[in-house]
Scaffold this motif. Structure first.
Motif, PDB file in Angstrom:
ATOM      1  N   LYS A   1      35.022  31.311  73.778  1.00  0.00           N
ATOM      2  CA  LYS A   1      34.407  30.134  74.400  1.00  0.00           C
ATOM      3  C   LYS A   1      33.079  29.774  73.732  1.00  0.00           C
ATOM      4  N   ALA A   2      32.333  30.780  73.313  1.00  0.00           N
ATOM      5  CA  ALA A   2      31.085  30.497  72.596  1.00  0.00           C
ATOM      6  C   ALA A   2      31.375  29.825  71.261  1.00  0.00           C
ATOM      7  N   LEU A   3      32.412  30.285  70.570  1.00  0.00           N
ATOM      8  CA  LEU A   3      32.779  29.669  69.291  1.00  0.00           C
ATOM      9  C   LEU A   3      33.221  28.220  69.496  1.00  0.00           C
ATOM     10  N   ARG A   4      33.960  27.972  70.577  1.00  0.00           N
ATOM     11  CA  ARG A   4      34.336  26.591  70.885  1.00  0.00           C
ATOM     12  C   ARG A   4      33.092  25.745  71.153  1.00  0.00           C
ATOM     13  N   ALA A   5      32.121  26.315  71.849  1.00  0.00           N
ATOM     14  CA  ALA A   5      30.886  25.583  72.131  1.00  0.00           C
ATOM     15  C   ALA A   5      30.142  25.258  70.838  1.00  0.00           C
ATOM     16  N   PHE A   6      30.183  26.185  69.870  1.00  0.00           N
ATOM     17  CA  PHE A   6      29.606  25.881  68.554  1.00  0.00           C
ATOM     18  C   PHE A   6      30.299  24.652  67.959  1.00  0.00           C
ATOM     19  N   GLY A   7      31.629  24.610  68.053  1.00  0.00           N
ATOM     20  CA  GLY A   7      32.358  23.465  67.538  1.00  0.00           C
ATOM     21  C   GLY A   7      31.933  22.184  68.219  1.00  0.00           C
ATOM     22  N   TYR A   8      31.787  22.242  69.537  1.00  0.00           N
ATOM     23  CA  TYR A   8      31.359  21.048  70.268  1.00  0.00           C
ATOM     24  C   TYR A   8      29.923  20.661  69.935  1.00  0.00           C
TER      25      TYR A   8
END
Length: 503
Positions: free
Chosen positions: A142-149
């Motif tokens: 989820k943190a990696l997805r937040a980086f993407g966002y």
């Protein structure tokens, strides 16, 4: 240069993952929770795919280039000898981007591949029969997805928040405001930080390069330092708090020389690098092609390379002139007469010394036009063709120190801020400052983080993106160009998306 448990970026189990690069495609993971994700290692094998997708923001590809082109530290001129000219890139450089810009379109796909890959992995982790054992891995995803966002919000502002593993063609995502995306990133990162390990509790070498609490705190500091741009409300105190979360661990320090952070031999042993991407092209696990794209052909002789570089990416006199001659960071910019390490002139086949000069023509530049940035040095590199194995750096402790300095200065503590800025300057033997301004802080960041993907959002935050002029970019920029247009092809594929204002 490894991921714990033997997982390398780019080396995945035979798993189909979502890459959601077009919002009208139905792509989704086909993992079976009943047959997979029985162990943390199996779960991490898919999370590695998110890391690989995210690494594009540090690599010399479109998610990195699309930001760099818009700044006063990066140019790729067309060459009179042929090649390199691309009007899409020139338009970004001149702040004249249109919705059909293909560089921006490719960057969008790459950024949303991060998000789509993460969505599929997260869904499969959540429905796994062993989900209770994967709290930390789920937080990581989820943190990696937040980086993407974060990058989607930074580049395009108003983008869809979509967290499903598949897209329903009958119910396509709609645009969220930049402020809403900001809030989503903040909430996701804060939650993830609670379940991620601290750098203090892991074996630094064995755990590298996976996310820690401190990597997320550093990203949150970046989010908060830019909060007024992203959400309309300044969050200097929150940026300061996140910086202190990292500093107070006592686990990070500046390397003796800034170049040490980018050597192939540092990697998991670095005290300064907070978040990097593990690269090993000999095992098809990522690639680092900064030398290939950013050096002249004669660099093959200078550095004894197994290939001739492509003579492409360059920088301007504006970037070079920021450095004092005594500043060791200036040595990473190649300009003027070129020599070998022993001082002997670097000669071409006709016996003429290579002399690098400023770019005079962005349409048909001579081969020696453009100063070169030696970001990832070729010392002790293992090559696979034209790809090096230097790990790609995203977050460094120097950034934490300079963000803290900025937050302090903006809230009235110029004295402590000056000490922090001088700490970074002293490492590179730059003259110690006796007073401080916001311009000093911006320029120090430009010197320290050249070609690390920071300059565009720094220039926007400090205002110079709009008011400044530099080589070829000779007019001021309207505020609405602080975000890129939503690519034409994305709106054609999903009519629910709204184009950004004035595009």
């Amino acid at each position: 240069m490894k991921i714990s448990l033997g997982i390398k970026l780019g080396i995945l189990f035979t798993v189909v993952l979502c890459s959601c690069t077009k919002l009208d495609e139905e792509q989704f993971g086909r993992l079976s929770p009943s047959t997979y994700y029985k162990t943390e290692q199996e779960a991490l094998s898919s999370v590695a795919g998110i890391y690989q997708a995210l690494s594009e923001v540090s690599n010399i590809n479109d998610p990195w280039r699309v930001a760099q082109y818009a700044t006063d530290e990066f140019v790729v001129p067309g060459r009179a000898s042929g090649g390199w000219f691309d009007q899409n890139n020139i338009d970004i450089m001149l702040h004249q981007v249109k919705p059909d810009n293909q560089t921006c379109a490719r960057a969008w796909k790459a950024i949303f591949k991060i998000i789509g890959t993460a969505n599929a992995v997260i869904q499969n982790l959540e429905v796994s029969g062993n989900a209770a054992n994967f709290t930390g891995v789920l937080a990581e995803a989820k943190a990696l997805r937040a980086f993407g966002y974060f990058y989607a919000m930074d580049y395009w502002g108003n983008v869809p928040i979509f967290t499903e593993a598949r897209v329903d063609a009958q119910n396509l995502p709609t645009t969220n405001t930049r402020a809403e995306v900001f809030q989503f990133i903040e909430e996701e990162m804060l939650k993830a930080a609670n379940d991620l390990p601290s750098i203090k509790t892991v074996n630094r070498t064995a755990y590298y390069p996976r996310l820690t609490k401190e990597a997320v705190y550093t990203s949150l500091a970046t989010l908060y330092i830019n909060a007024e741009v992203y959400s309309g409300t300044a969050r200097w105190a929150d940026a300061l708090a996140m910086c202190n979360n990292v500093i107070n661990t006592g686990e990070y320090a500046l390397e003796a020389n800034v170049v040490d952070n980018f050597k192939a031999t540092v990697e998991e042993n670095s005290r300064e690098n907070i978040f990097s991407f593990s690269i090993d092209p000999t095992k098809t696990a990522g690639s680092n092609q900064f030398i290939l794209y950013a050096q002249s052909g004669l660099a093959q002789l200078k550095y004894n390379l197994p290939f001739a570089p492509a003579n492409g990416y360059s920088t301007f006199k504006e970037a070079l002139n920021r450095y004092e001659d005594v500043d060791n960071r200036k040595k990473l910019i190649e300009y003027g007469p070129q020599t070998y390490a022993n001082g002997a002139p670097l000669l071409d086949s006709k016996g003429v010394q290579l002399v690098l000069v400023d770019v005079k023509d962005y349409i048909a530049a001579q081969d020696n036009e453009g100063y070169r940035v030696l970001k990832y040095v070729p010392d002790n590199v293992t090559w696979a063709g034209n790809s090096a194995d230097n790990d790609l750096v995203l977050l460094r402790y120097a950034d934490v120190l300079l963000m803290k300095a900025e937050a302090l200065f903006r809230t009235g503590d110029a004295g402590t801020a000056l000490t922090l800025v001088n700490q970074v300057r002293d490492r590179s033997k730059a003259t110690i400052l006796t007073s401080l301004t916001l311009k000093n802080i911006e320029e120090e960041r430009a010197r320290e983080f050249i070609w690390e993907g920071q300059r565009r959002r720094d220039m926007i935050r400090f205002g110079t993106f709009f008011t400044g002029t530099w080589t070829f970019k000779t007019t001021q920029t309207p505020q609405w160009r602080g975000i890129f247009p939503i690519p034409t092809e994305q709106i054609a594929a999903n009519p629910n998306l709204k184009q950004n204002p004035n595009y």
